[in-house]
Design an enzyme around this catalytic site. Structure first.
Site, PDB file in Angstrom:
ATOM      1  N   GLY A  17       0.840  -1.205   0.000  1.00  0.00           N
ATOM      2  CA  GLY A  17       0.000   0.000   0.000  1.00  0.00           C
ATOM      3  C   GLY A  17       0.871   1.250   0.000  1.00  0.00           C
ATOM      4  O   GLY A  17       1.858   1.304   0.726  1.00  0.00           O
ATOM      5  N   GLN A  61      -5.875   9.285   3.882  1.00  0.00           N
ATOM      6  CA  GLN A  61      -4.927   9.268   5.004  1.00  0.00           C
ATOM      7  C   GLN A  61      -3.542   8.790   4.569  1.00  0.00           C
ATOM      8  O   GLN A  61      -2.564   9.033   5.248  1.00  0.00           O
ATOM      9  CB  GLN A  61      -5.456   8.418   6.163  1.00  0.00           C
ATOM     10  CG  GLN A  61      -5.698   6.976   5.833  1.00  0.00           C
ATOM     11  CD  GLN A  61      -6.783   6.335   6.670  1.00  0.00           C
ATOM     12  OE1 GLN A  61      -6.650   6.225   7.876  1.00  0.00           O
ATOM     13  NE2 GLN A  61      -7.862   5.907   6.040  1.00  0.00           N
ATOM     14  N   ASP A  85       0.411   1.717   8.323  1.00  0.00           N
ATOM     15  CA  ASP A  85      -0.134   0.905   9.421  1.00  0.00           C
ATOM     16  C   ASP A  85       0.793   0.867  10.630  1.00  0.00           C
ATOM     17  O   ASP A  85       0.370   0.540  11.733  1.00  0.00           O
ATOM     18  CB  ASP A  85      -0.377  -0.528   8.940  1.00  0.00           C
ATOM     19  CG  ASP A  85      -1.430  -0.600   7.846  1.00  0.00           C
ATOM     20  OD1 ASP A  85      -2.094   0.416   7.603  1.00  0.00           O
ATOM     21  OD2 ASP A  85      -1.587  -1.683   7.248  1.00  0.00           O
TER      22      ASP A  85
HETATM   23  O1  F6P Z   1      -1.090  -1.782   3.813  1.00  0.00           O
HETATM   24  C1  F6P Z   1      -1.604  -0.539   4.104  1.00  0.00           C
HETATM   25  C2  F6P Z   1      -3.075  -0.411   3.856  1.00  0.00           C
HETATM   26  O2  F6P Z   1      -3.255   0.923   3.529  1.00  0.00           O
HETATM   27  C3  F6P Z   1      -4.007  -0.850   4.985  1.00  0.00           C
HETATM   28  O3  F6P Z   1      -4.110   0.050   6.028  1.00  0.00           O
HETATM   29  C4  F6P Z   1      -5.298  -1.048   4.258  1.00  0.00           C
HETATM   30  O4  F6P Z   1      -6.172  -1.913   4.934  1.00  0.00           O
HETATM   31  C5  F6P Z   1      -4.817  -1.659   2.989  1.00  0.00           C
HETATM   32  O5  F6P Z   1      -3.524  -1.171   2.757  1.00  0.00           O
HETATM   33  C6  F6P Z   1      -5.660  -1.344   1.798  1.00  0.00           C
HETATM   34  O6  F6P Z   1      -5.249  -2.129   0.732  1.00  0.00           O
HETATM   35  P1  F6P Z   1      -5.266  -1.655  -0.795  1.00  0.00           P
HETATM   36  O7  F6P Z   1      -4.174  -0.659  -0.977  1.00  0.00           O
HETATM   37  O8  F6P Z   1      -4.958  -2.901  -1.547  1.00  0.00           O
HETATM   38  O9  F6P Z   1      -6.597  -1.093  -1.039  1.00  0.00           O
END
Ligand code: F6P
Length: 404
Positions: free
Chosen positions: A10, A298, A142
């Site tokens: 992410g 965020q 996170d």
């Molecule tokens: O790994 C970080 C994160 O932003 C988490 O906080 C969140 O649940 C997840 O990635 C969201 O995943 P994606 O980017 O695949 O939508």
């Protein structure tokens, strides 16, 4: 030698600052000739999709823009490598690519799952006597990587969450009617980011009045009674809730509202708890209620980045290059906090295995007994990470971004 760098998992608003840190440091050193960027993480290596970064980052202005640009400039991926004992074919493809580009060190900027790639690749190279080093550079909003005090990207996301909840609090207080506002934050299984909403209290705010983290069992009934209690004291009740809160049976509290789809690492796509609780309050309490999902804002709002975070992200990227040239491999760069006041961290390295596929949870001793707030110790840990601001470079009244 040449080096390669990639971004994975992410995005955050500091991941490009780490890329800039790697690039700036490598550029200064005679031992390094070419600096390649791999598009979409390890997928770029597998698919031979690399770029010579010197052809993209042409001036110091480009670097300054890159540092201020959110998301992953080189693109990202959520790709899990198989155990090479079971299937080594992809490892051979990766090795061939590195040999073709004469890569001596590969830098992977990412979270827990990316450290799994660092650990697996470096083990494969070591066991097969291939002289290619692999170094992990942490990042995640996170803040759930084990082996480091905190993760680049978290401080800026934390600052955004706290400041946004503060603004939401002002807005929620304009009417004389009582109301409840639920702010849903990311963080998957770890509550660091939700807890960061509490930073606004350092400026004398009473909100958020309730904070719920995934580390503590969540109960809808108790939530309603907490809200009812708070409504006796505050006209506009603000609750910060993590997307990953779970009930005592281990299910996500909003499971029925979530898609339950999973990514390559088996992580469920969360989100939906805010809406679920909004409906609960509306049905059972019946007052004005609104839920706000902070969603990707965020992790991509670079116009309000923490200067501490962005500077540290560059420093840890630069340190990775130095560690790589010293011969390190199979490790993740990490921050070791020396003191909180004054704030000082050292950069060290830990085995990538320590961070791979594990999660560093918010400490239970920093959650109050009722499970609806954080303690002063948590704020002491959080506050240094959100200090300072990095102003965007503006054009036509808008922040300018670097696009590869
Ligand atoms: O790994 C970080 C994160 O932003 C988490 O906080 C969140 O649940 C997840 O990635 C969201 O995943 P994606 O980017 O695949 O939508």
């Amino acid at each position: 030698m040449n080096i390669a760098v990639a971004q994975s998992g992410g995005p955050t608003c500091a991941i490009n600052a780490s890329l800039a840190g790697v690039y700036n440091q490598a550029e200064k050193l005679n031992e390094i000739e070419k600096i390649y960027g791999s598009f979409n993480g390890i997928e770029g290596i597998i698919n031979d999709n690399l770029t010579d970064l010197s052809g993209r980052l042409k001036s110091s202005e480009d670097i300054e823009l890159l540092i201020r640009t959110p998301s992953a400039a080189l693109g990202s991926c959520r790709r899990k490598l198989p155990e090479y004992a079971a299937d080594s074919s992809v490892y051979q493809v990766i090795t061939e690519c590195f040999r073709r580009y004469e890569i001596g060190i590969f830098f992977y900027i990412g979270g827990n799952d990316s450290m799994d790639t660092v650990a697996k690749l470096s083990r494969y190279f070591e066991e097969n006597k291939i002289d290619i080093r692999v170094i992990g550079i942490p990042k995640t909003i996170d803040n759930d990587l084990c082996g480091t005090d905190h993760c680049p990207g978290f401080g800026s996301a934390a600052k955004y969450v706290a400041a946004t909840v503060q603004e939401i609090t002002r807005d929620s207080n304009v009417y004389s009617k009582p109301s409840v506002t639920i702010v849903e934050t990311m963080g998957r299984h770890a509550g660091w980011l939700t807890a960061a909403s509490g930073c606004m209290r350092m400026n004398g705010e009473s909100a958020p009045h309730l904070i719920y983290l995934p580390e503590h069992t969540f109960c809808g009934k108790r939530f309603l009674s907490d809200v009812t209690d708070m409504m006796k004291r505050h006209k506009a009740v603000i609750a910060a809730v993590s997307e990953g809160v779970r009930t005592s049976d281990g299910r996500f509290a909003a499971e029925d509202y979530q898609s339950c789809k999973k990514d390559a690492f088996g992580h469920a796509y969360l989100s939906g708890i805010g809406k679920y609780l909004e409906n609960l309050v509306s049905d059972r309490i019946g007052c004005k209620v609104r839920s706000i999902e902070l969603n990707v804002m965020q992790r991509c709002s670079s116009h309000f980045a923490s200067l501490t975070d962005i500077e540290e992200a560059q420093e840890i990227g630069a340190a990775a290059v130095r560690f790589g040239l010293e011969g390190k491999s199979g490790c993740m760069m990490s921050f070791r906090r020396v003191s909180s006041a004054p704030y000082r961290c050292e950069i060290v390295s830990v085995p990538a295995e320590e961070a791979a596929n594990s999660e560093c949870f918010f400490p239970m001793e920093w959650i109050n007994d009722s499970g609806n707030d954080i303690t002063a110790d948590a704020l002491e840990y959080l506050m240094p990470l959100i200090q300072g601001e990095l102003n965007p470079i503006m054009k036509n009244g808008m922040p300018q971004h670097f696009i590869v």
